[in-house]
Design an enzyme around this catalytic site. Structure first.
Site, PDB file in Angstrom:
ATOM      1  N   HIS A 103       0.874  -1.191   0.000  1.00 37.52           N
ATOM      2  CA  HIS A 103       0.000   0.000   0.000  1.00 37.52           C
ATOM      3  C   HIS A 103       0.910   1.240   0.000  1.00 37.52           C
ATOM      4  O   HIS A 103       1.726   1.405  -0.898  1.00 37.52           O
ATOM      5  CB  HIS A 103      -0.922  -0.111   1.221  1.00 37.52           C
ATOM      6  CG  HIS A 103      -2.069   0.842   1.281  1.00 37.52           C
ATOM      7  ND1 HIS A 103      -2.440   1.661   0.246  1.00 37.52           N
ATOM      8  CD2 HIS A 103      -2.957   1.119   2.304  1.00 37.52           C
ATOM      9  CE1 HIS A 103      -3.501   2.383   0.609  1.00 37.52           C
ATOM     10  NE2 HIS A 103      -3.827   2.078   1.846  1.00 37.52           N
ATOM     11  N   ASP A 129       2.669   5.289  -6.831  1.00 42.39           N
ATOM     12  CA  ASP A 129       3.940   5.191  -6.120  1.00 42.39           C
ATOM     13  C   ASP A 129       5.154   5.071  -7.035  1.00 42.39           C
ATOM     14  O   ASP A 129       6.293   5.136  -6.563  1.00 42.39           O
ATOM     15  CB  ASP A 129       3.918   3.976  -5.177  1.00 42.39           C
ATOM     16  CG  ASP A 129       2.915   4.176  -4.054  1.00 42.39           C
ATOM     17  OD1 ASP A 129       2.917   5.263  -3.469  1.00 42.39           O
ATOM     18  OD2 ASP A 129       2.139   3.252  -3.776  1.00 42.39           O
ATOM     19  N   HIS A 178      -2.549  -2.517  -9.635  1.00 41.02           N
ATOM     20  CA  HIS A 178      -3.525  -1.916  -8.729  1.00 41.02           C
ATOM     21  C   HIS A 178      -4.779  -2.779  -8.725  1.00 41.02           C
ATOM     22  O   HIS A 178      -5.155  -3.329  -9.749  1.00 41.02           O
ATOM     23  CB  HIS A 178      -3.879  -0.493  -9.190  1.00 41.02           C
ATOM     24  CG  HIS A 178      -4.502   0.317  -8.106  1.00 41.02           C
ATOM     25  ND1 HIS A 178      -5.848   0.279  -7.838  1.00 41.02           N
ATOM     26  CD2 HIS A 178      -3.948   1.165  -7.198  1.00 41.02           C
ATOM     27  CE1 HIS A 178      -6.097   1.075  -6.813  1.00 41.02           C
ATOM     28  NE2 HIS A 178      -4.971   1.628  -6.403  1.00 41.02           N
TER      29      HIS A 178
HETATM   30  N1  CMC Z   1       4.699  -7.105 -10.163  1.00 38.81           N
HETATM   31  C1  CMC Z   1       4.580  -8.344 -10.694  1.00 38.81           C
HETATM   32  N2  CMC Z   1       3.450  -9.037 -10.754  1.00 38.81           N
HETATM   33  C2  CMC Z   1       2.352  -8.468 -10.227  1.00 38.81           C
HETATM   34  C3  CMC Z   1       2.393  -7.174  -9.653  1.00 38.81           C
HETATM   35  C4  CMC Z   1       3.614  -6.504  -9.634  1.00 38.81           C
HETATM   36  N3  CMC Z   1       3.710  -5.273  -9.096  1.00 38.81           N
HETATM   37  N4  CMC Z   1       1.156  -6.863  -9.204  1.00 38.81           N
HETATM   38  C5  CMC Z   1       0.375  -7.912  -9.488  1.00 38.81           C
HETATM   39  N5  CMC Z   1       1.096  -8.875 -10.108  1.00 38.81           N
HETATM   40  C6  CMC Z   1       0.591 -10.159 -10.638  1.00 38.81           C
HETATM   41  C7  CMC Z   1       0.308 -11.140  -9.530  1.00 38.81           C
HETATM   42  O1  CMC Z   1       1.438 -11.955  -9.245  1.00 38.81           O
HETATM   43  C8  CMC Z   1      -0.846 -11.923 -10.107  1.00 38.81           C
HETATM   44  O2  CMC Z   1      -0.325 -12.818 -11.041  1.00 38.81           O
HETATM   45  P1  CMC Z   1      -1.036 -14.289 -11.270  1.00 38.81           P
HETATM   46  O3  CMC Z   1      -2.372 -13.963 -11.840  1.00 38.81           O
HETATM   47  O4  CMC Z   1      -0.126 -15.019 -12.182  1.00 38.81           O
HETATM   48  O5  CMC Z   1      -1.132 -14.906  -9.901  1.00 38.81           O
HETATM   49  C9  CMC Z   1      -1.647 -10.873 -10.869  1.00 38.81           C
HETATM   50  O6  CMC Z   1      -0.678  -9.871 -11.238  1.00 38.81           O
HETATM   51  C10 CMC Z   1      -2.758 -10.214 -10.063  1.00 38.81           C
HETATM   52  O7  CMC Z   1      -2.186  -9.711  -8.857  1.00 38.81           O
HETATM   53  P2  CMC Z   1      -2.912  -9.671  -7.475  1.00 38.81           P
HETATM   54  O8  CMC Z   1      -1.904  -9.700  -6.384  1.00 38.81           O
HETATM   55  O9  CMC Z   1      -4.010 -10.700  -7.436  1.00 38.81           O
HETATM   56  O10 CMC Z   1      -3.618  -8.241  -7.572  1.00 38.81           O
HETATM   57  P3  CMC Z   1      -4.214  -7.442  -6.362  1.00 38.81           P
HETATM   58  O11 CMC Z   1      -5.313  -6.619  -6.913  1.00 38.81           O
HETATM   59  O12 CMC Z   1      -4.547  -8.341  -5.234  1.00 38.81           O
HETATM   60  O13 CMC Z   1      -2.986  -6.538  -5.886  1.00 38.81           O
HETATM   61  C11 CMC Z   1      -1.448  -4.776  -5.659  1.00 38.81           C
HETATM   62  C12 CMC Z   1      -2.829  -5.180  -6.156  1.00 38.81           C
HETATM   63  C13 CMC Z   1      -1.326  -3.261  -5.749  1.00 38.81           C
HETATM   64  C14 CMC Z   1      -1.291  -5.160  -4.164  1.00 38.81           C
HETATM   65  C15 CMC Z   1      -0.370  -5.478  -6.515  1.00 38.81           C
HETATM   66  O14 CMC Z   1      -0.495  -5.075  -7.850  1.00 38.81           O
HETATM   67  C16 CMC Z   1       1.042  -5.214  -6.007  1.00 38.81           C
HETATM   68  O15 CMC Z   1       1.518  -5.918  -5.118  1.00 38.81           O
HETATM   69  N6  CMC Z   1       1.762  -4.166  -6.558  1.00 38.81           N
HETATM   70  C17 CMC Z   1       3.063  -3.812  -6.060  1.00 38.81           C
HETATM   71  C18 CMC Z   1       2.921  -2.973  -4.810  1.00 38.81           C
HETATM   72  C19 CMC Z   1       2.441  -1.570  -5.106  1.00 38.81           C
HETATM   73  O16 CMC Z   1       2.932  -0.908  -6.008  1.00 38.81           O
HETATM   74  N7  CMC Z   1       1.484  -1.079  -4.294  1.00 38.81           N
HETATM   75  C20 CMC Z   1       0.946   0.269  -4.417  1.00 38.81           C
HETATM   76  C21 CMC Z   1      -0.484   0.256  -4.852  1.00 38.81           C
HETATM   77  S1  CMC Z   1      -1.052   1.892  -5.410  1.00 38.81           S
HETATM   78  C22 CMC Z   1      -0.966   2.910  -4.011  1.00 38.81           C
HETATM   79  C23 CMC Z   1      -1.946   2.564  -2.967  1.00 38.81           C
HETATM   80  O17 CMC Z   1      -3.132   2.826  -3.157  1.00 38.81           O
HETATM   81  O18 CMC Z   1      -1.525   2.043  -1.935  1.00 38.81           O
END
Ligand code: CMC
Length: 431
Positions: free
Chosen positions: A268, A365, A309
Site C-alpha cells: 500500500h 507510487d 492496482h
Molecule cells: N509485479 C509483478 N506481478 C504483479 C504485480 C507486480 N507489481 N502486481 C500484481 N502482479 C501479478 C500477480 O502476481 C498476479 O499474477 P497471477 O495472476 O499469475 O497470480 C496478478 O498480477 C494479479 O495480482 P494480485 O496480487 O491478485 O492483484 P491485487 O489486486 O490483489 O494486488 C497490488 C494489487 C497493488 C497489491 C499489486 O499489484 C502489487 O503488489 N503491486 C506492487 C505494490 C504496489 O505498487 N502497491 C501500491 C499500490 S497503489 C498505491 C496505494 O493505493 O496504496
C-alpha cells in the site's frame, strides 16, 4: 417480476428466489433466506480481500479503473491538481463543495492555528531510537494524541468531530517533520504561520540556522500537487481500516493510528519507499531486463513495486500527472539519476506479455518517490509523505461512515473449516 432483480434457483431444494438489484448490487443479507433446510443458517458470500463486495455507499471519491478516471466529489483529479491547493481540496473532500473565499480563509486560518503540538509529545519522540522508522513514530504519536484530547471520544457531536479533524490535518505535518528531525538529530523547527500548509511542512523539515527559511515556489507547488493526488482513494486498505476501526466508535486519533498502520505496508503506502529501494538495487538501465525476468520467473514472489492496482486496469491517472510534474521539479533540483532506470522499467513492462496480460501499469507510487528524493526527502519518509495528505481522506470517509444510518460495527463472517467439538486431553495422555 421486476427487471431490476435477480432470479436465483437453489438446485439443492429446487426453490426460486427473486432478489432486488440496487446500484448494480444485491444485498448480501438477502441471500440469507436461501436455505437448504429450515435449520440451515442461510447462504453467505465468500469474498476474501473484498474483491467484489461494496462495504458502503459513498459520495466522496469516484474511480473508473478501466478508464483510468479519478474524481473527488465529481471534480476530475487533473483539474484539482492544476487549479486547487491541498487545503482547498481537503475542504472539498470533507464538505462536498469547493469553499467560497470566506469559507476558505476561515478554514485555512483554523488549520494554521492548530499546527503546534503539545510540548510533551516531543518527550514521546525522543524515546524512540535514532534509527526508528518515521512511519512507526508517526503512527505512535497520532495514536497518543487520543490521550491529549480525551473529549475526542464524543464522536456523535459534530462540532467536537470537526475540532479533532482540524487538529489532525493541522498537526500531521508537524509530527512528521519532528519525527524526521529526531532521526537526523536536528533541533525541532516549529510551525510558522507565515507559510501555507506545504510551505510550512518544508520549512519544518529543512530549516537550518537561517532566521527565515526560503521556500522554493516550484517545490512547494509540486508538494501541493502530490498532496492533492494522494488525498483520497475511496475504499483502499487504510481507508477500510479507518472505517472498520472507527465503526466500533473509537476516537479519531486511534482510528487514524490504525489507518497509518495499514498504509505502512509495502503493498500500500509503503510501496513508494520500496520503489526507490528497488531502483537503487537494480542500479543501472542495462540491468532492467534481468530484473524483469526475475519478476516474471518468481511466481509472484518478486514484484515490480509501483506497478499494478486492485482497481486500475489502466494507467493510474495519478501516476500520469506525477510523471509530468517530475520534469518541473527536476529543473530546480537536477534530474534524479534513477529516473532512467524507472523509464526503462516502464518501457519494457508496458510491452511485455506478462504485464500486458495482467493489466499491470505504473501506479501513484512509481514516480512519486523520484520527486521526493530529488526534493531532499530521505527514502524512509516516503510513506509518511503519503500519510499526511491521506489523513483528510480517512477523516472524510470516517465522518461519512458515522453519519450513515445503514452502517454498524464492522464484523465479517467466516467459513469455519476447523475441528468439530472435541474433548480436552490431559498433557500426559497426548501422543
Ligand atoms: N509485479 C509483478 N506481478 C504483479 C504485480 C507486480 N507489481 N502486481 C500484481 N502482479 C501479478 C500477480 O502476481 C498476479 O499474477 P497471477 O495472476 O499469475 O497470480 C496478478 O498480477 C494479479 O495480482 P494480485 O496480487 O491478485 O492483484 P491485487 O489486486 O490483489 O494486488 C497490488 C494489487 C497493488 C497489491 C499489486 O499489484 C502489487 O503488489 N503491486 C506492487 C505494490 C504496489 O505498487 N502497491 C501500491 C499500490 S497503489 C498505491 C496505494 O493505493 O496504496
Amino acid at each position: 417480476m421486476s427487471n431490476n432483480s435477480l432470479s436465483i434457483t437453489d438446485n439443492r431444494t429446487g426453490k426460486s428466489y427473486e432478489l432486488p438489484i440496487e446500484n448494480g448490487t444485491i444485498k448480501a443479507l438477502d441471500l440469507r433466506k436461501i436455505k437448504a433446510s429450515d435449520d440451515d443458517f442461510g447462504l453467505m458470500t465468500y469474498d476474501p480481500a473484498f474483491t467484489n463486495t461494496a462495504s458502503c455507499k459513498s459520495r466522496i471519491t469516484f474511480i473508473d479503473g478501466d478508464k483510468g478516471v479519478l474524481n473527488y466529489r465529481g471534480y476530475p483529479i487533473e483539474e484539482l491538481a492544476q487549479h486547487s491547493n491541498y487545503l482547498e481540496t481537503a475542504y472539498l473532500l470533507l464538505n462536498g463543495e469547493l469553499p467560497t473565499k470566506g469559507q476558505y480563509d476561515a478554514w485555512s486560518d483554523d488549520i494554521i492555528h492548530h499546527t503546534i503540538i503539545h510540548e510533551n509529545v516531543k518527550n514521546l519522540l525522543v524515546a524512540f531510537r535514532y534509527d526508528a522508522h518515521p512511519m512507526g513514530m508517526l503512527m505512535s504519536m497520532v495514536s497518543a494524541l487520543s490521550t491529549y484530547y480525551p473529549e475526542a471520544k464524543h464522536i456523535q457531536d459534530p462540532g467536537n468531530r470537526r475540532k479533532q479533524i482540524v487538529r489532525l490535518i493541522a498537526k500531521m505535518p508537524t509530527l512528521a517533520a519532528f519525527a524526521h528531525r529526531h532521526t537526523v538529530g536536528m533541533p525541532f523547527a516549529y510551525p510558522d504561520n507565515d507559510f501555507g500548509y506545504c510551505g510550512n511542512f518544508l520549512q519544518m523539515m529543512f530549516k537550518m540556522t537561517e532566521v527565515k527559511f526560503k521556500v522554493n515556489p516550484v517545490l512547494e507547488r509540486a508538494l501541493e500537487i502530490l498532496f492533492i493526488l494522494h488525498a483520497d482513494h475511496e475504499q483502499n486498505c487504510s481507508t477500510s481500516a479507518m472505517r472498520g476501526v472507527g465503526s466500533s466508535e473509537s476516537d479519531p486519533y486511534s482510528s487514524t493510528g490504525a489507518a497509518i498502520a495499514a498504509l505502512y505496508g509495502p503493498l500500500h503506502g509503503g510501496a513508494n519507499e520500496q520503489v526507490l529501494r528497488m531502483l537503487q538495487e537494480i542500479g543501472s538501465k542495462e540491468k532492467v531486463p534481468a530484473f524483469i525476468k526475475e519478476v516474471k520467473e518468481s511466481g509472484g514472489d518478486v514484484r515490480l513495486m509501483g506497478f499494478g492496482h486492485r482497481v486500475y486496469k489502466n494507467y493510474d491517472p495519478r501516476a500520469k500527472y506525477i510523471k509530468q510534474c517530475a520534469d518541473q521539479v527536476f529543473e530546480v533540483t537536477g534530474r534524479n539519476p534513477l529516473l532512467d532506470i524507472a523509464l526503462e522499467l516502464e518501457r519494457i513492462a508496458l510491452q511485455d506479455e506478462y504485464f500486458v496480460k495482467r493489466k499491470l501499469y505504473p501506479n501513484v507510487d512509481f514516480y512519486s518517490g523520484l520527486i521526493y528524493q530529488a526534493m531532499g526527502f530521505p527514502v524512509d519518509m516516503f510513506p509518511v509523505l503519503f500519510a499526511i495528505p491521506r489523513t483528510v481522506g480517512w477523516l472524510a470517509q470516517w465522518e461519512e461512515m458515522l453519519q450513515d444510518k445503514e452502517q454498524k460495527i464492522a464484523r465479517p463472517r467466516q467459513i469455519f473449516l476447523g475441528h468439530e467439538r472435541r474433548g480436552y486431553v490431559p498433557i500426559g495422555a497426548r501422543s
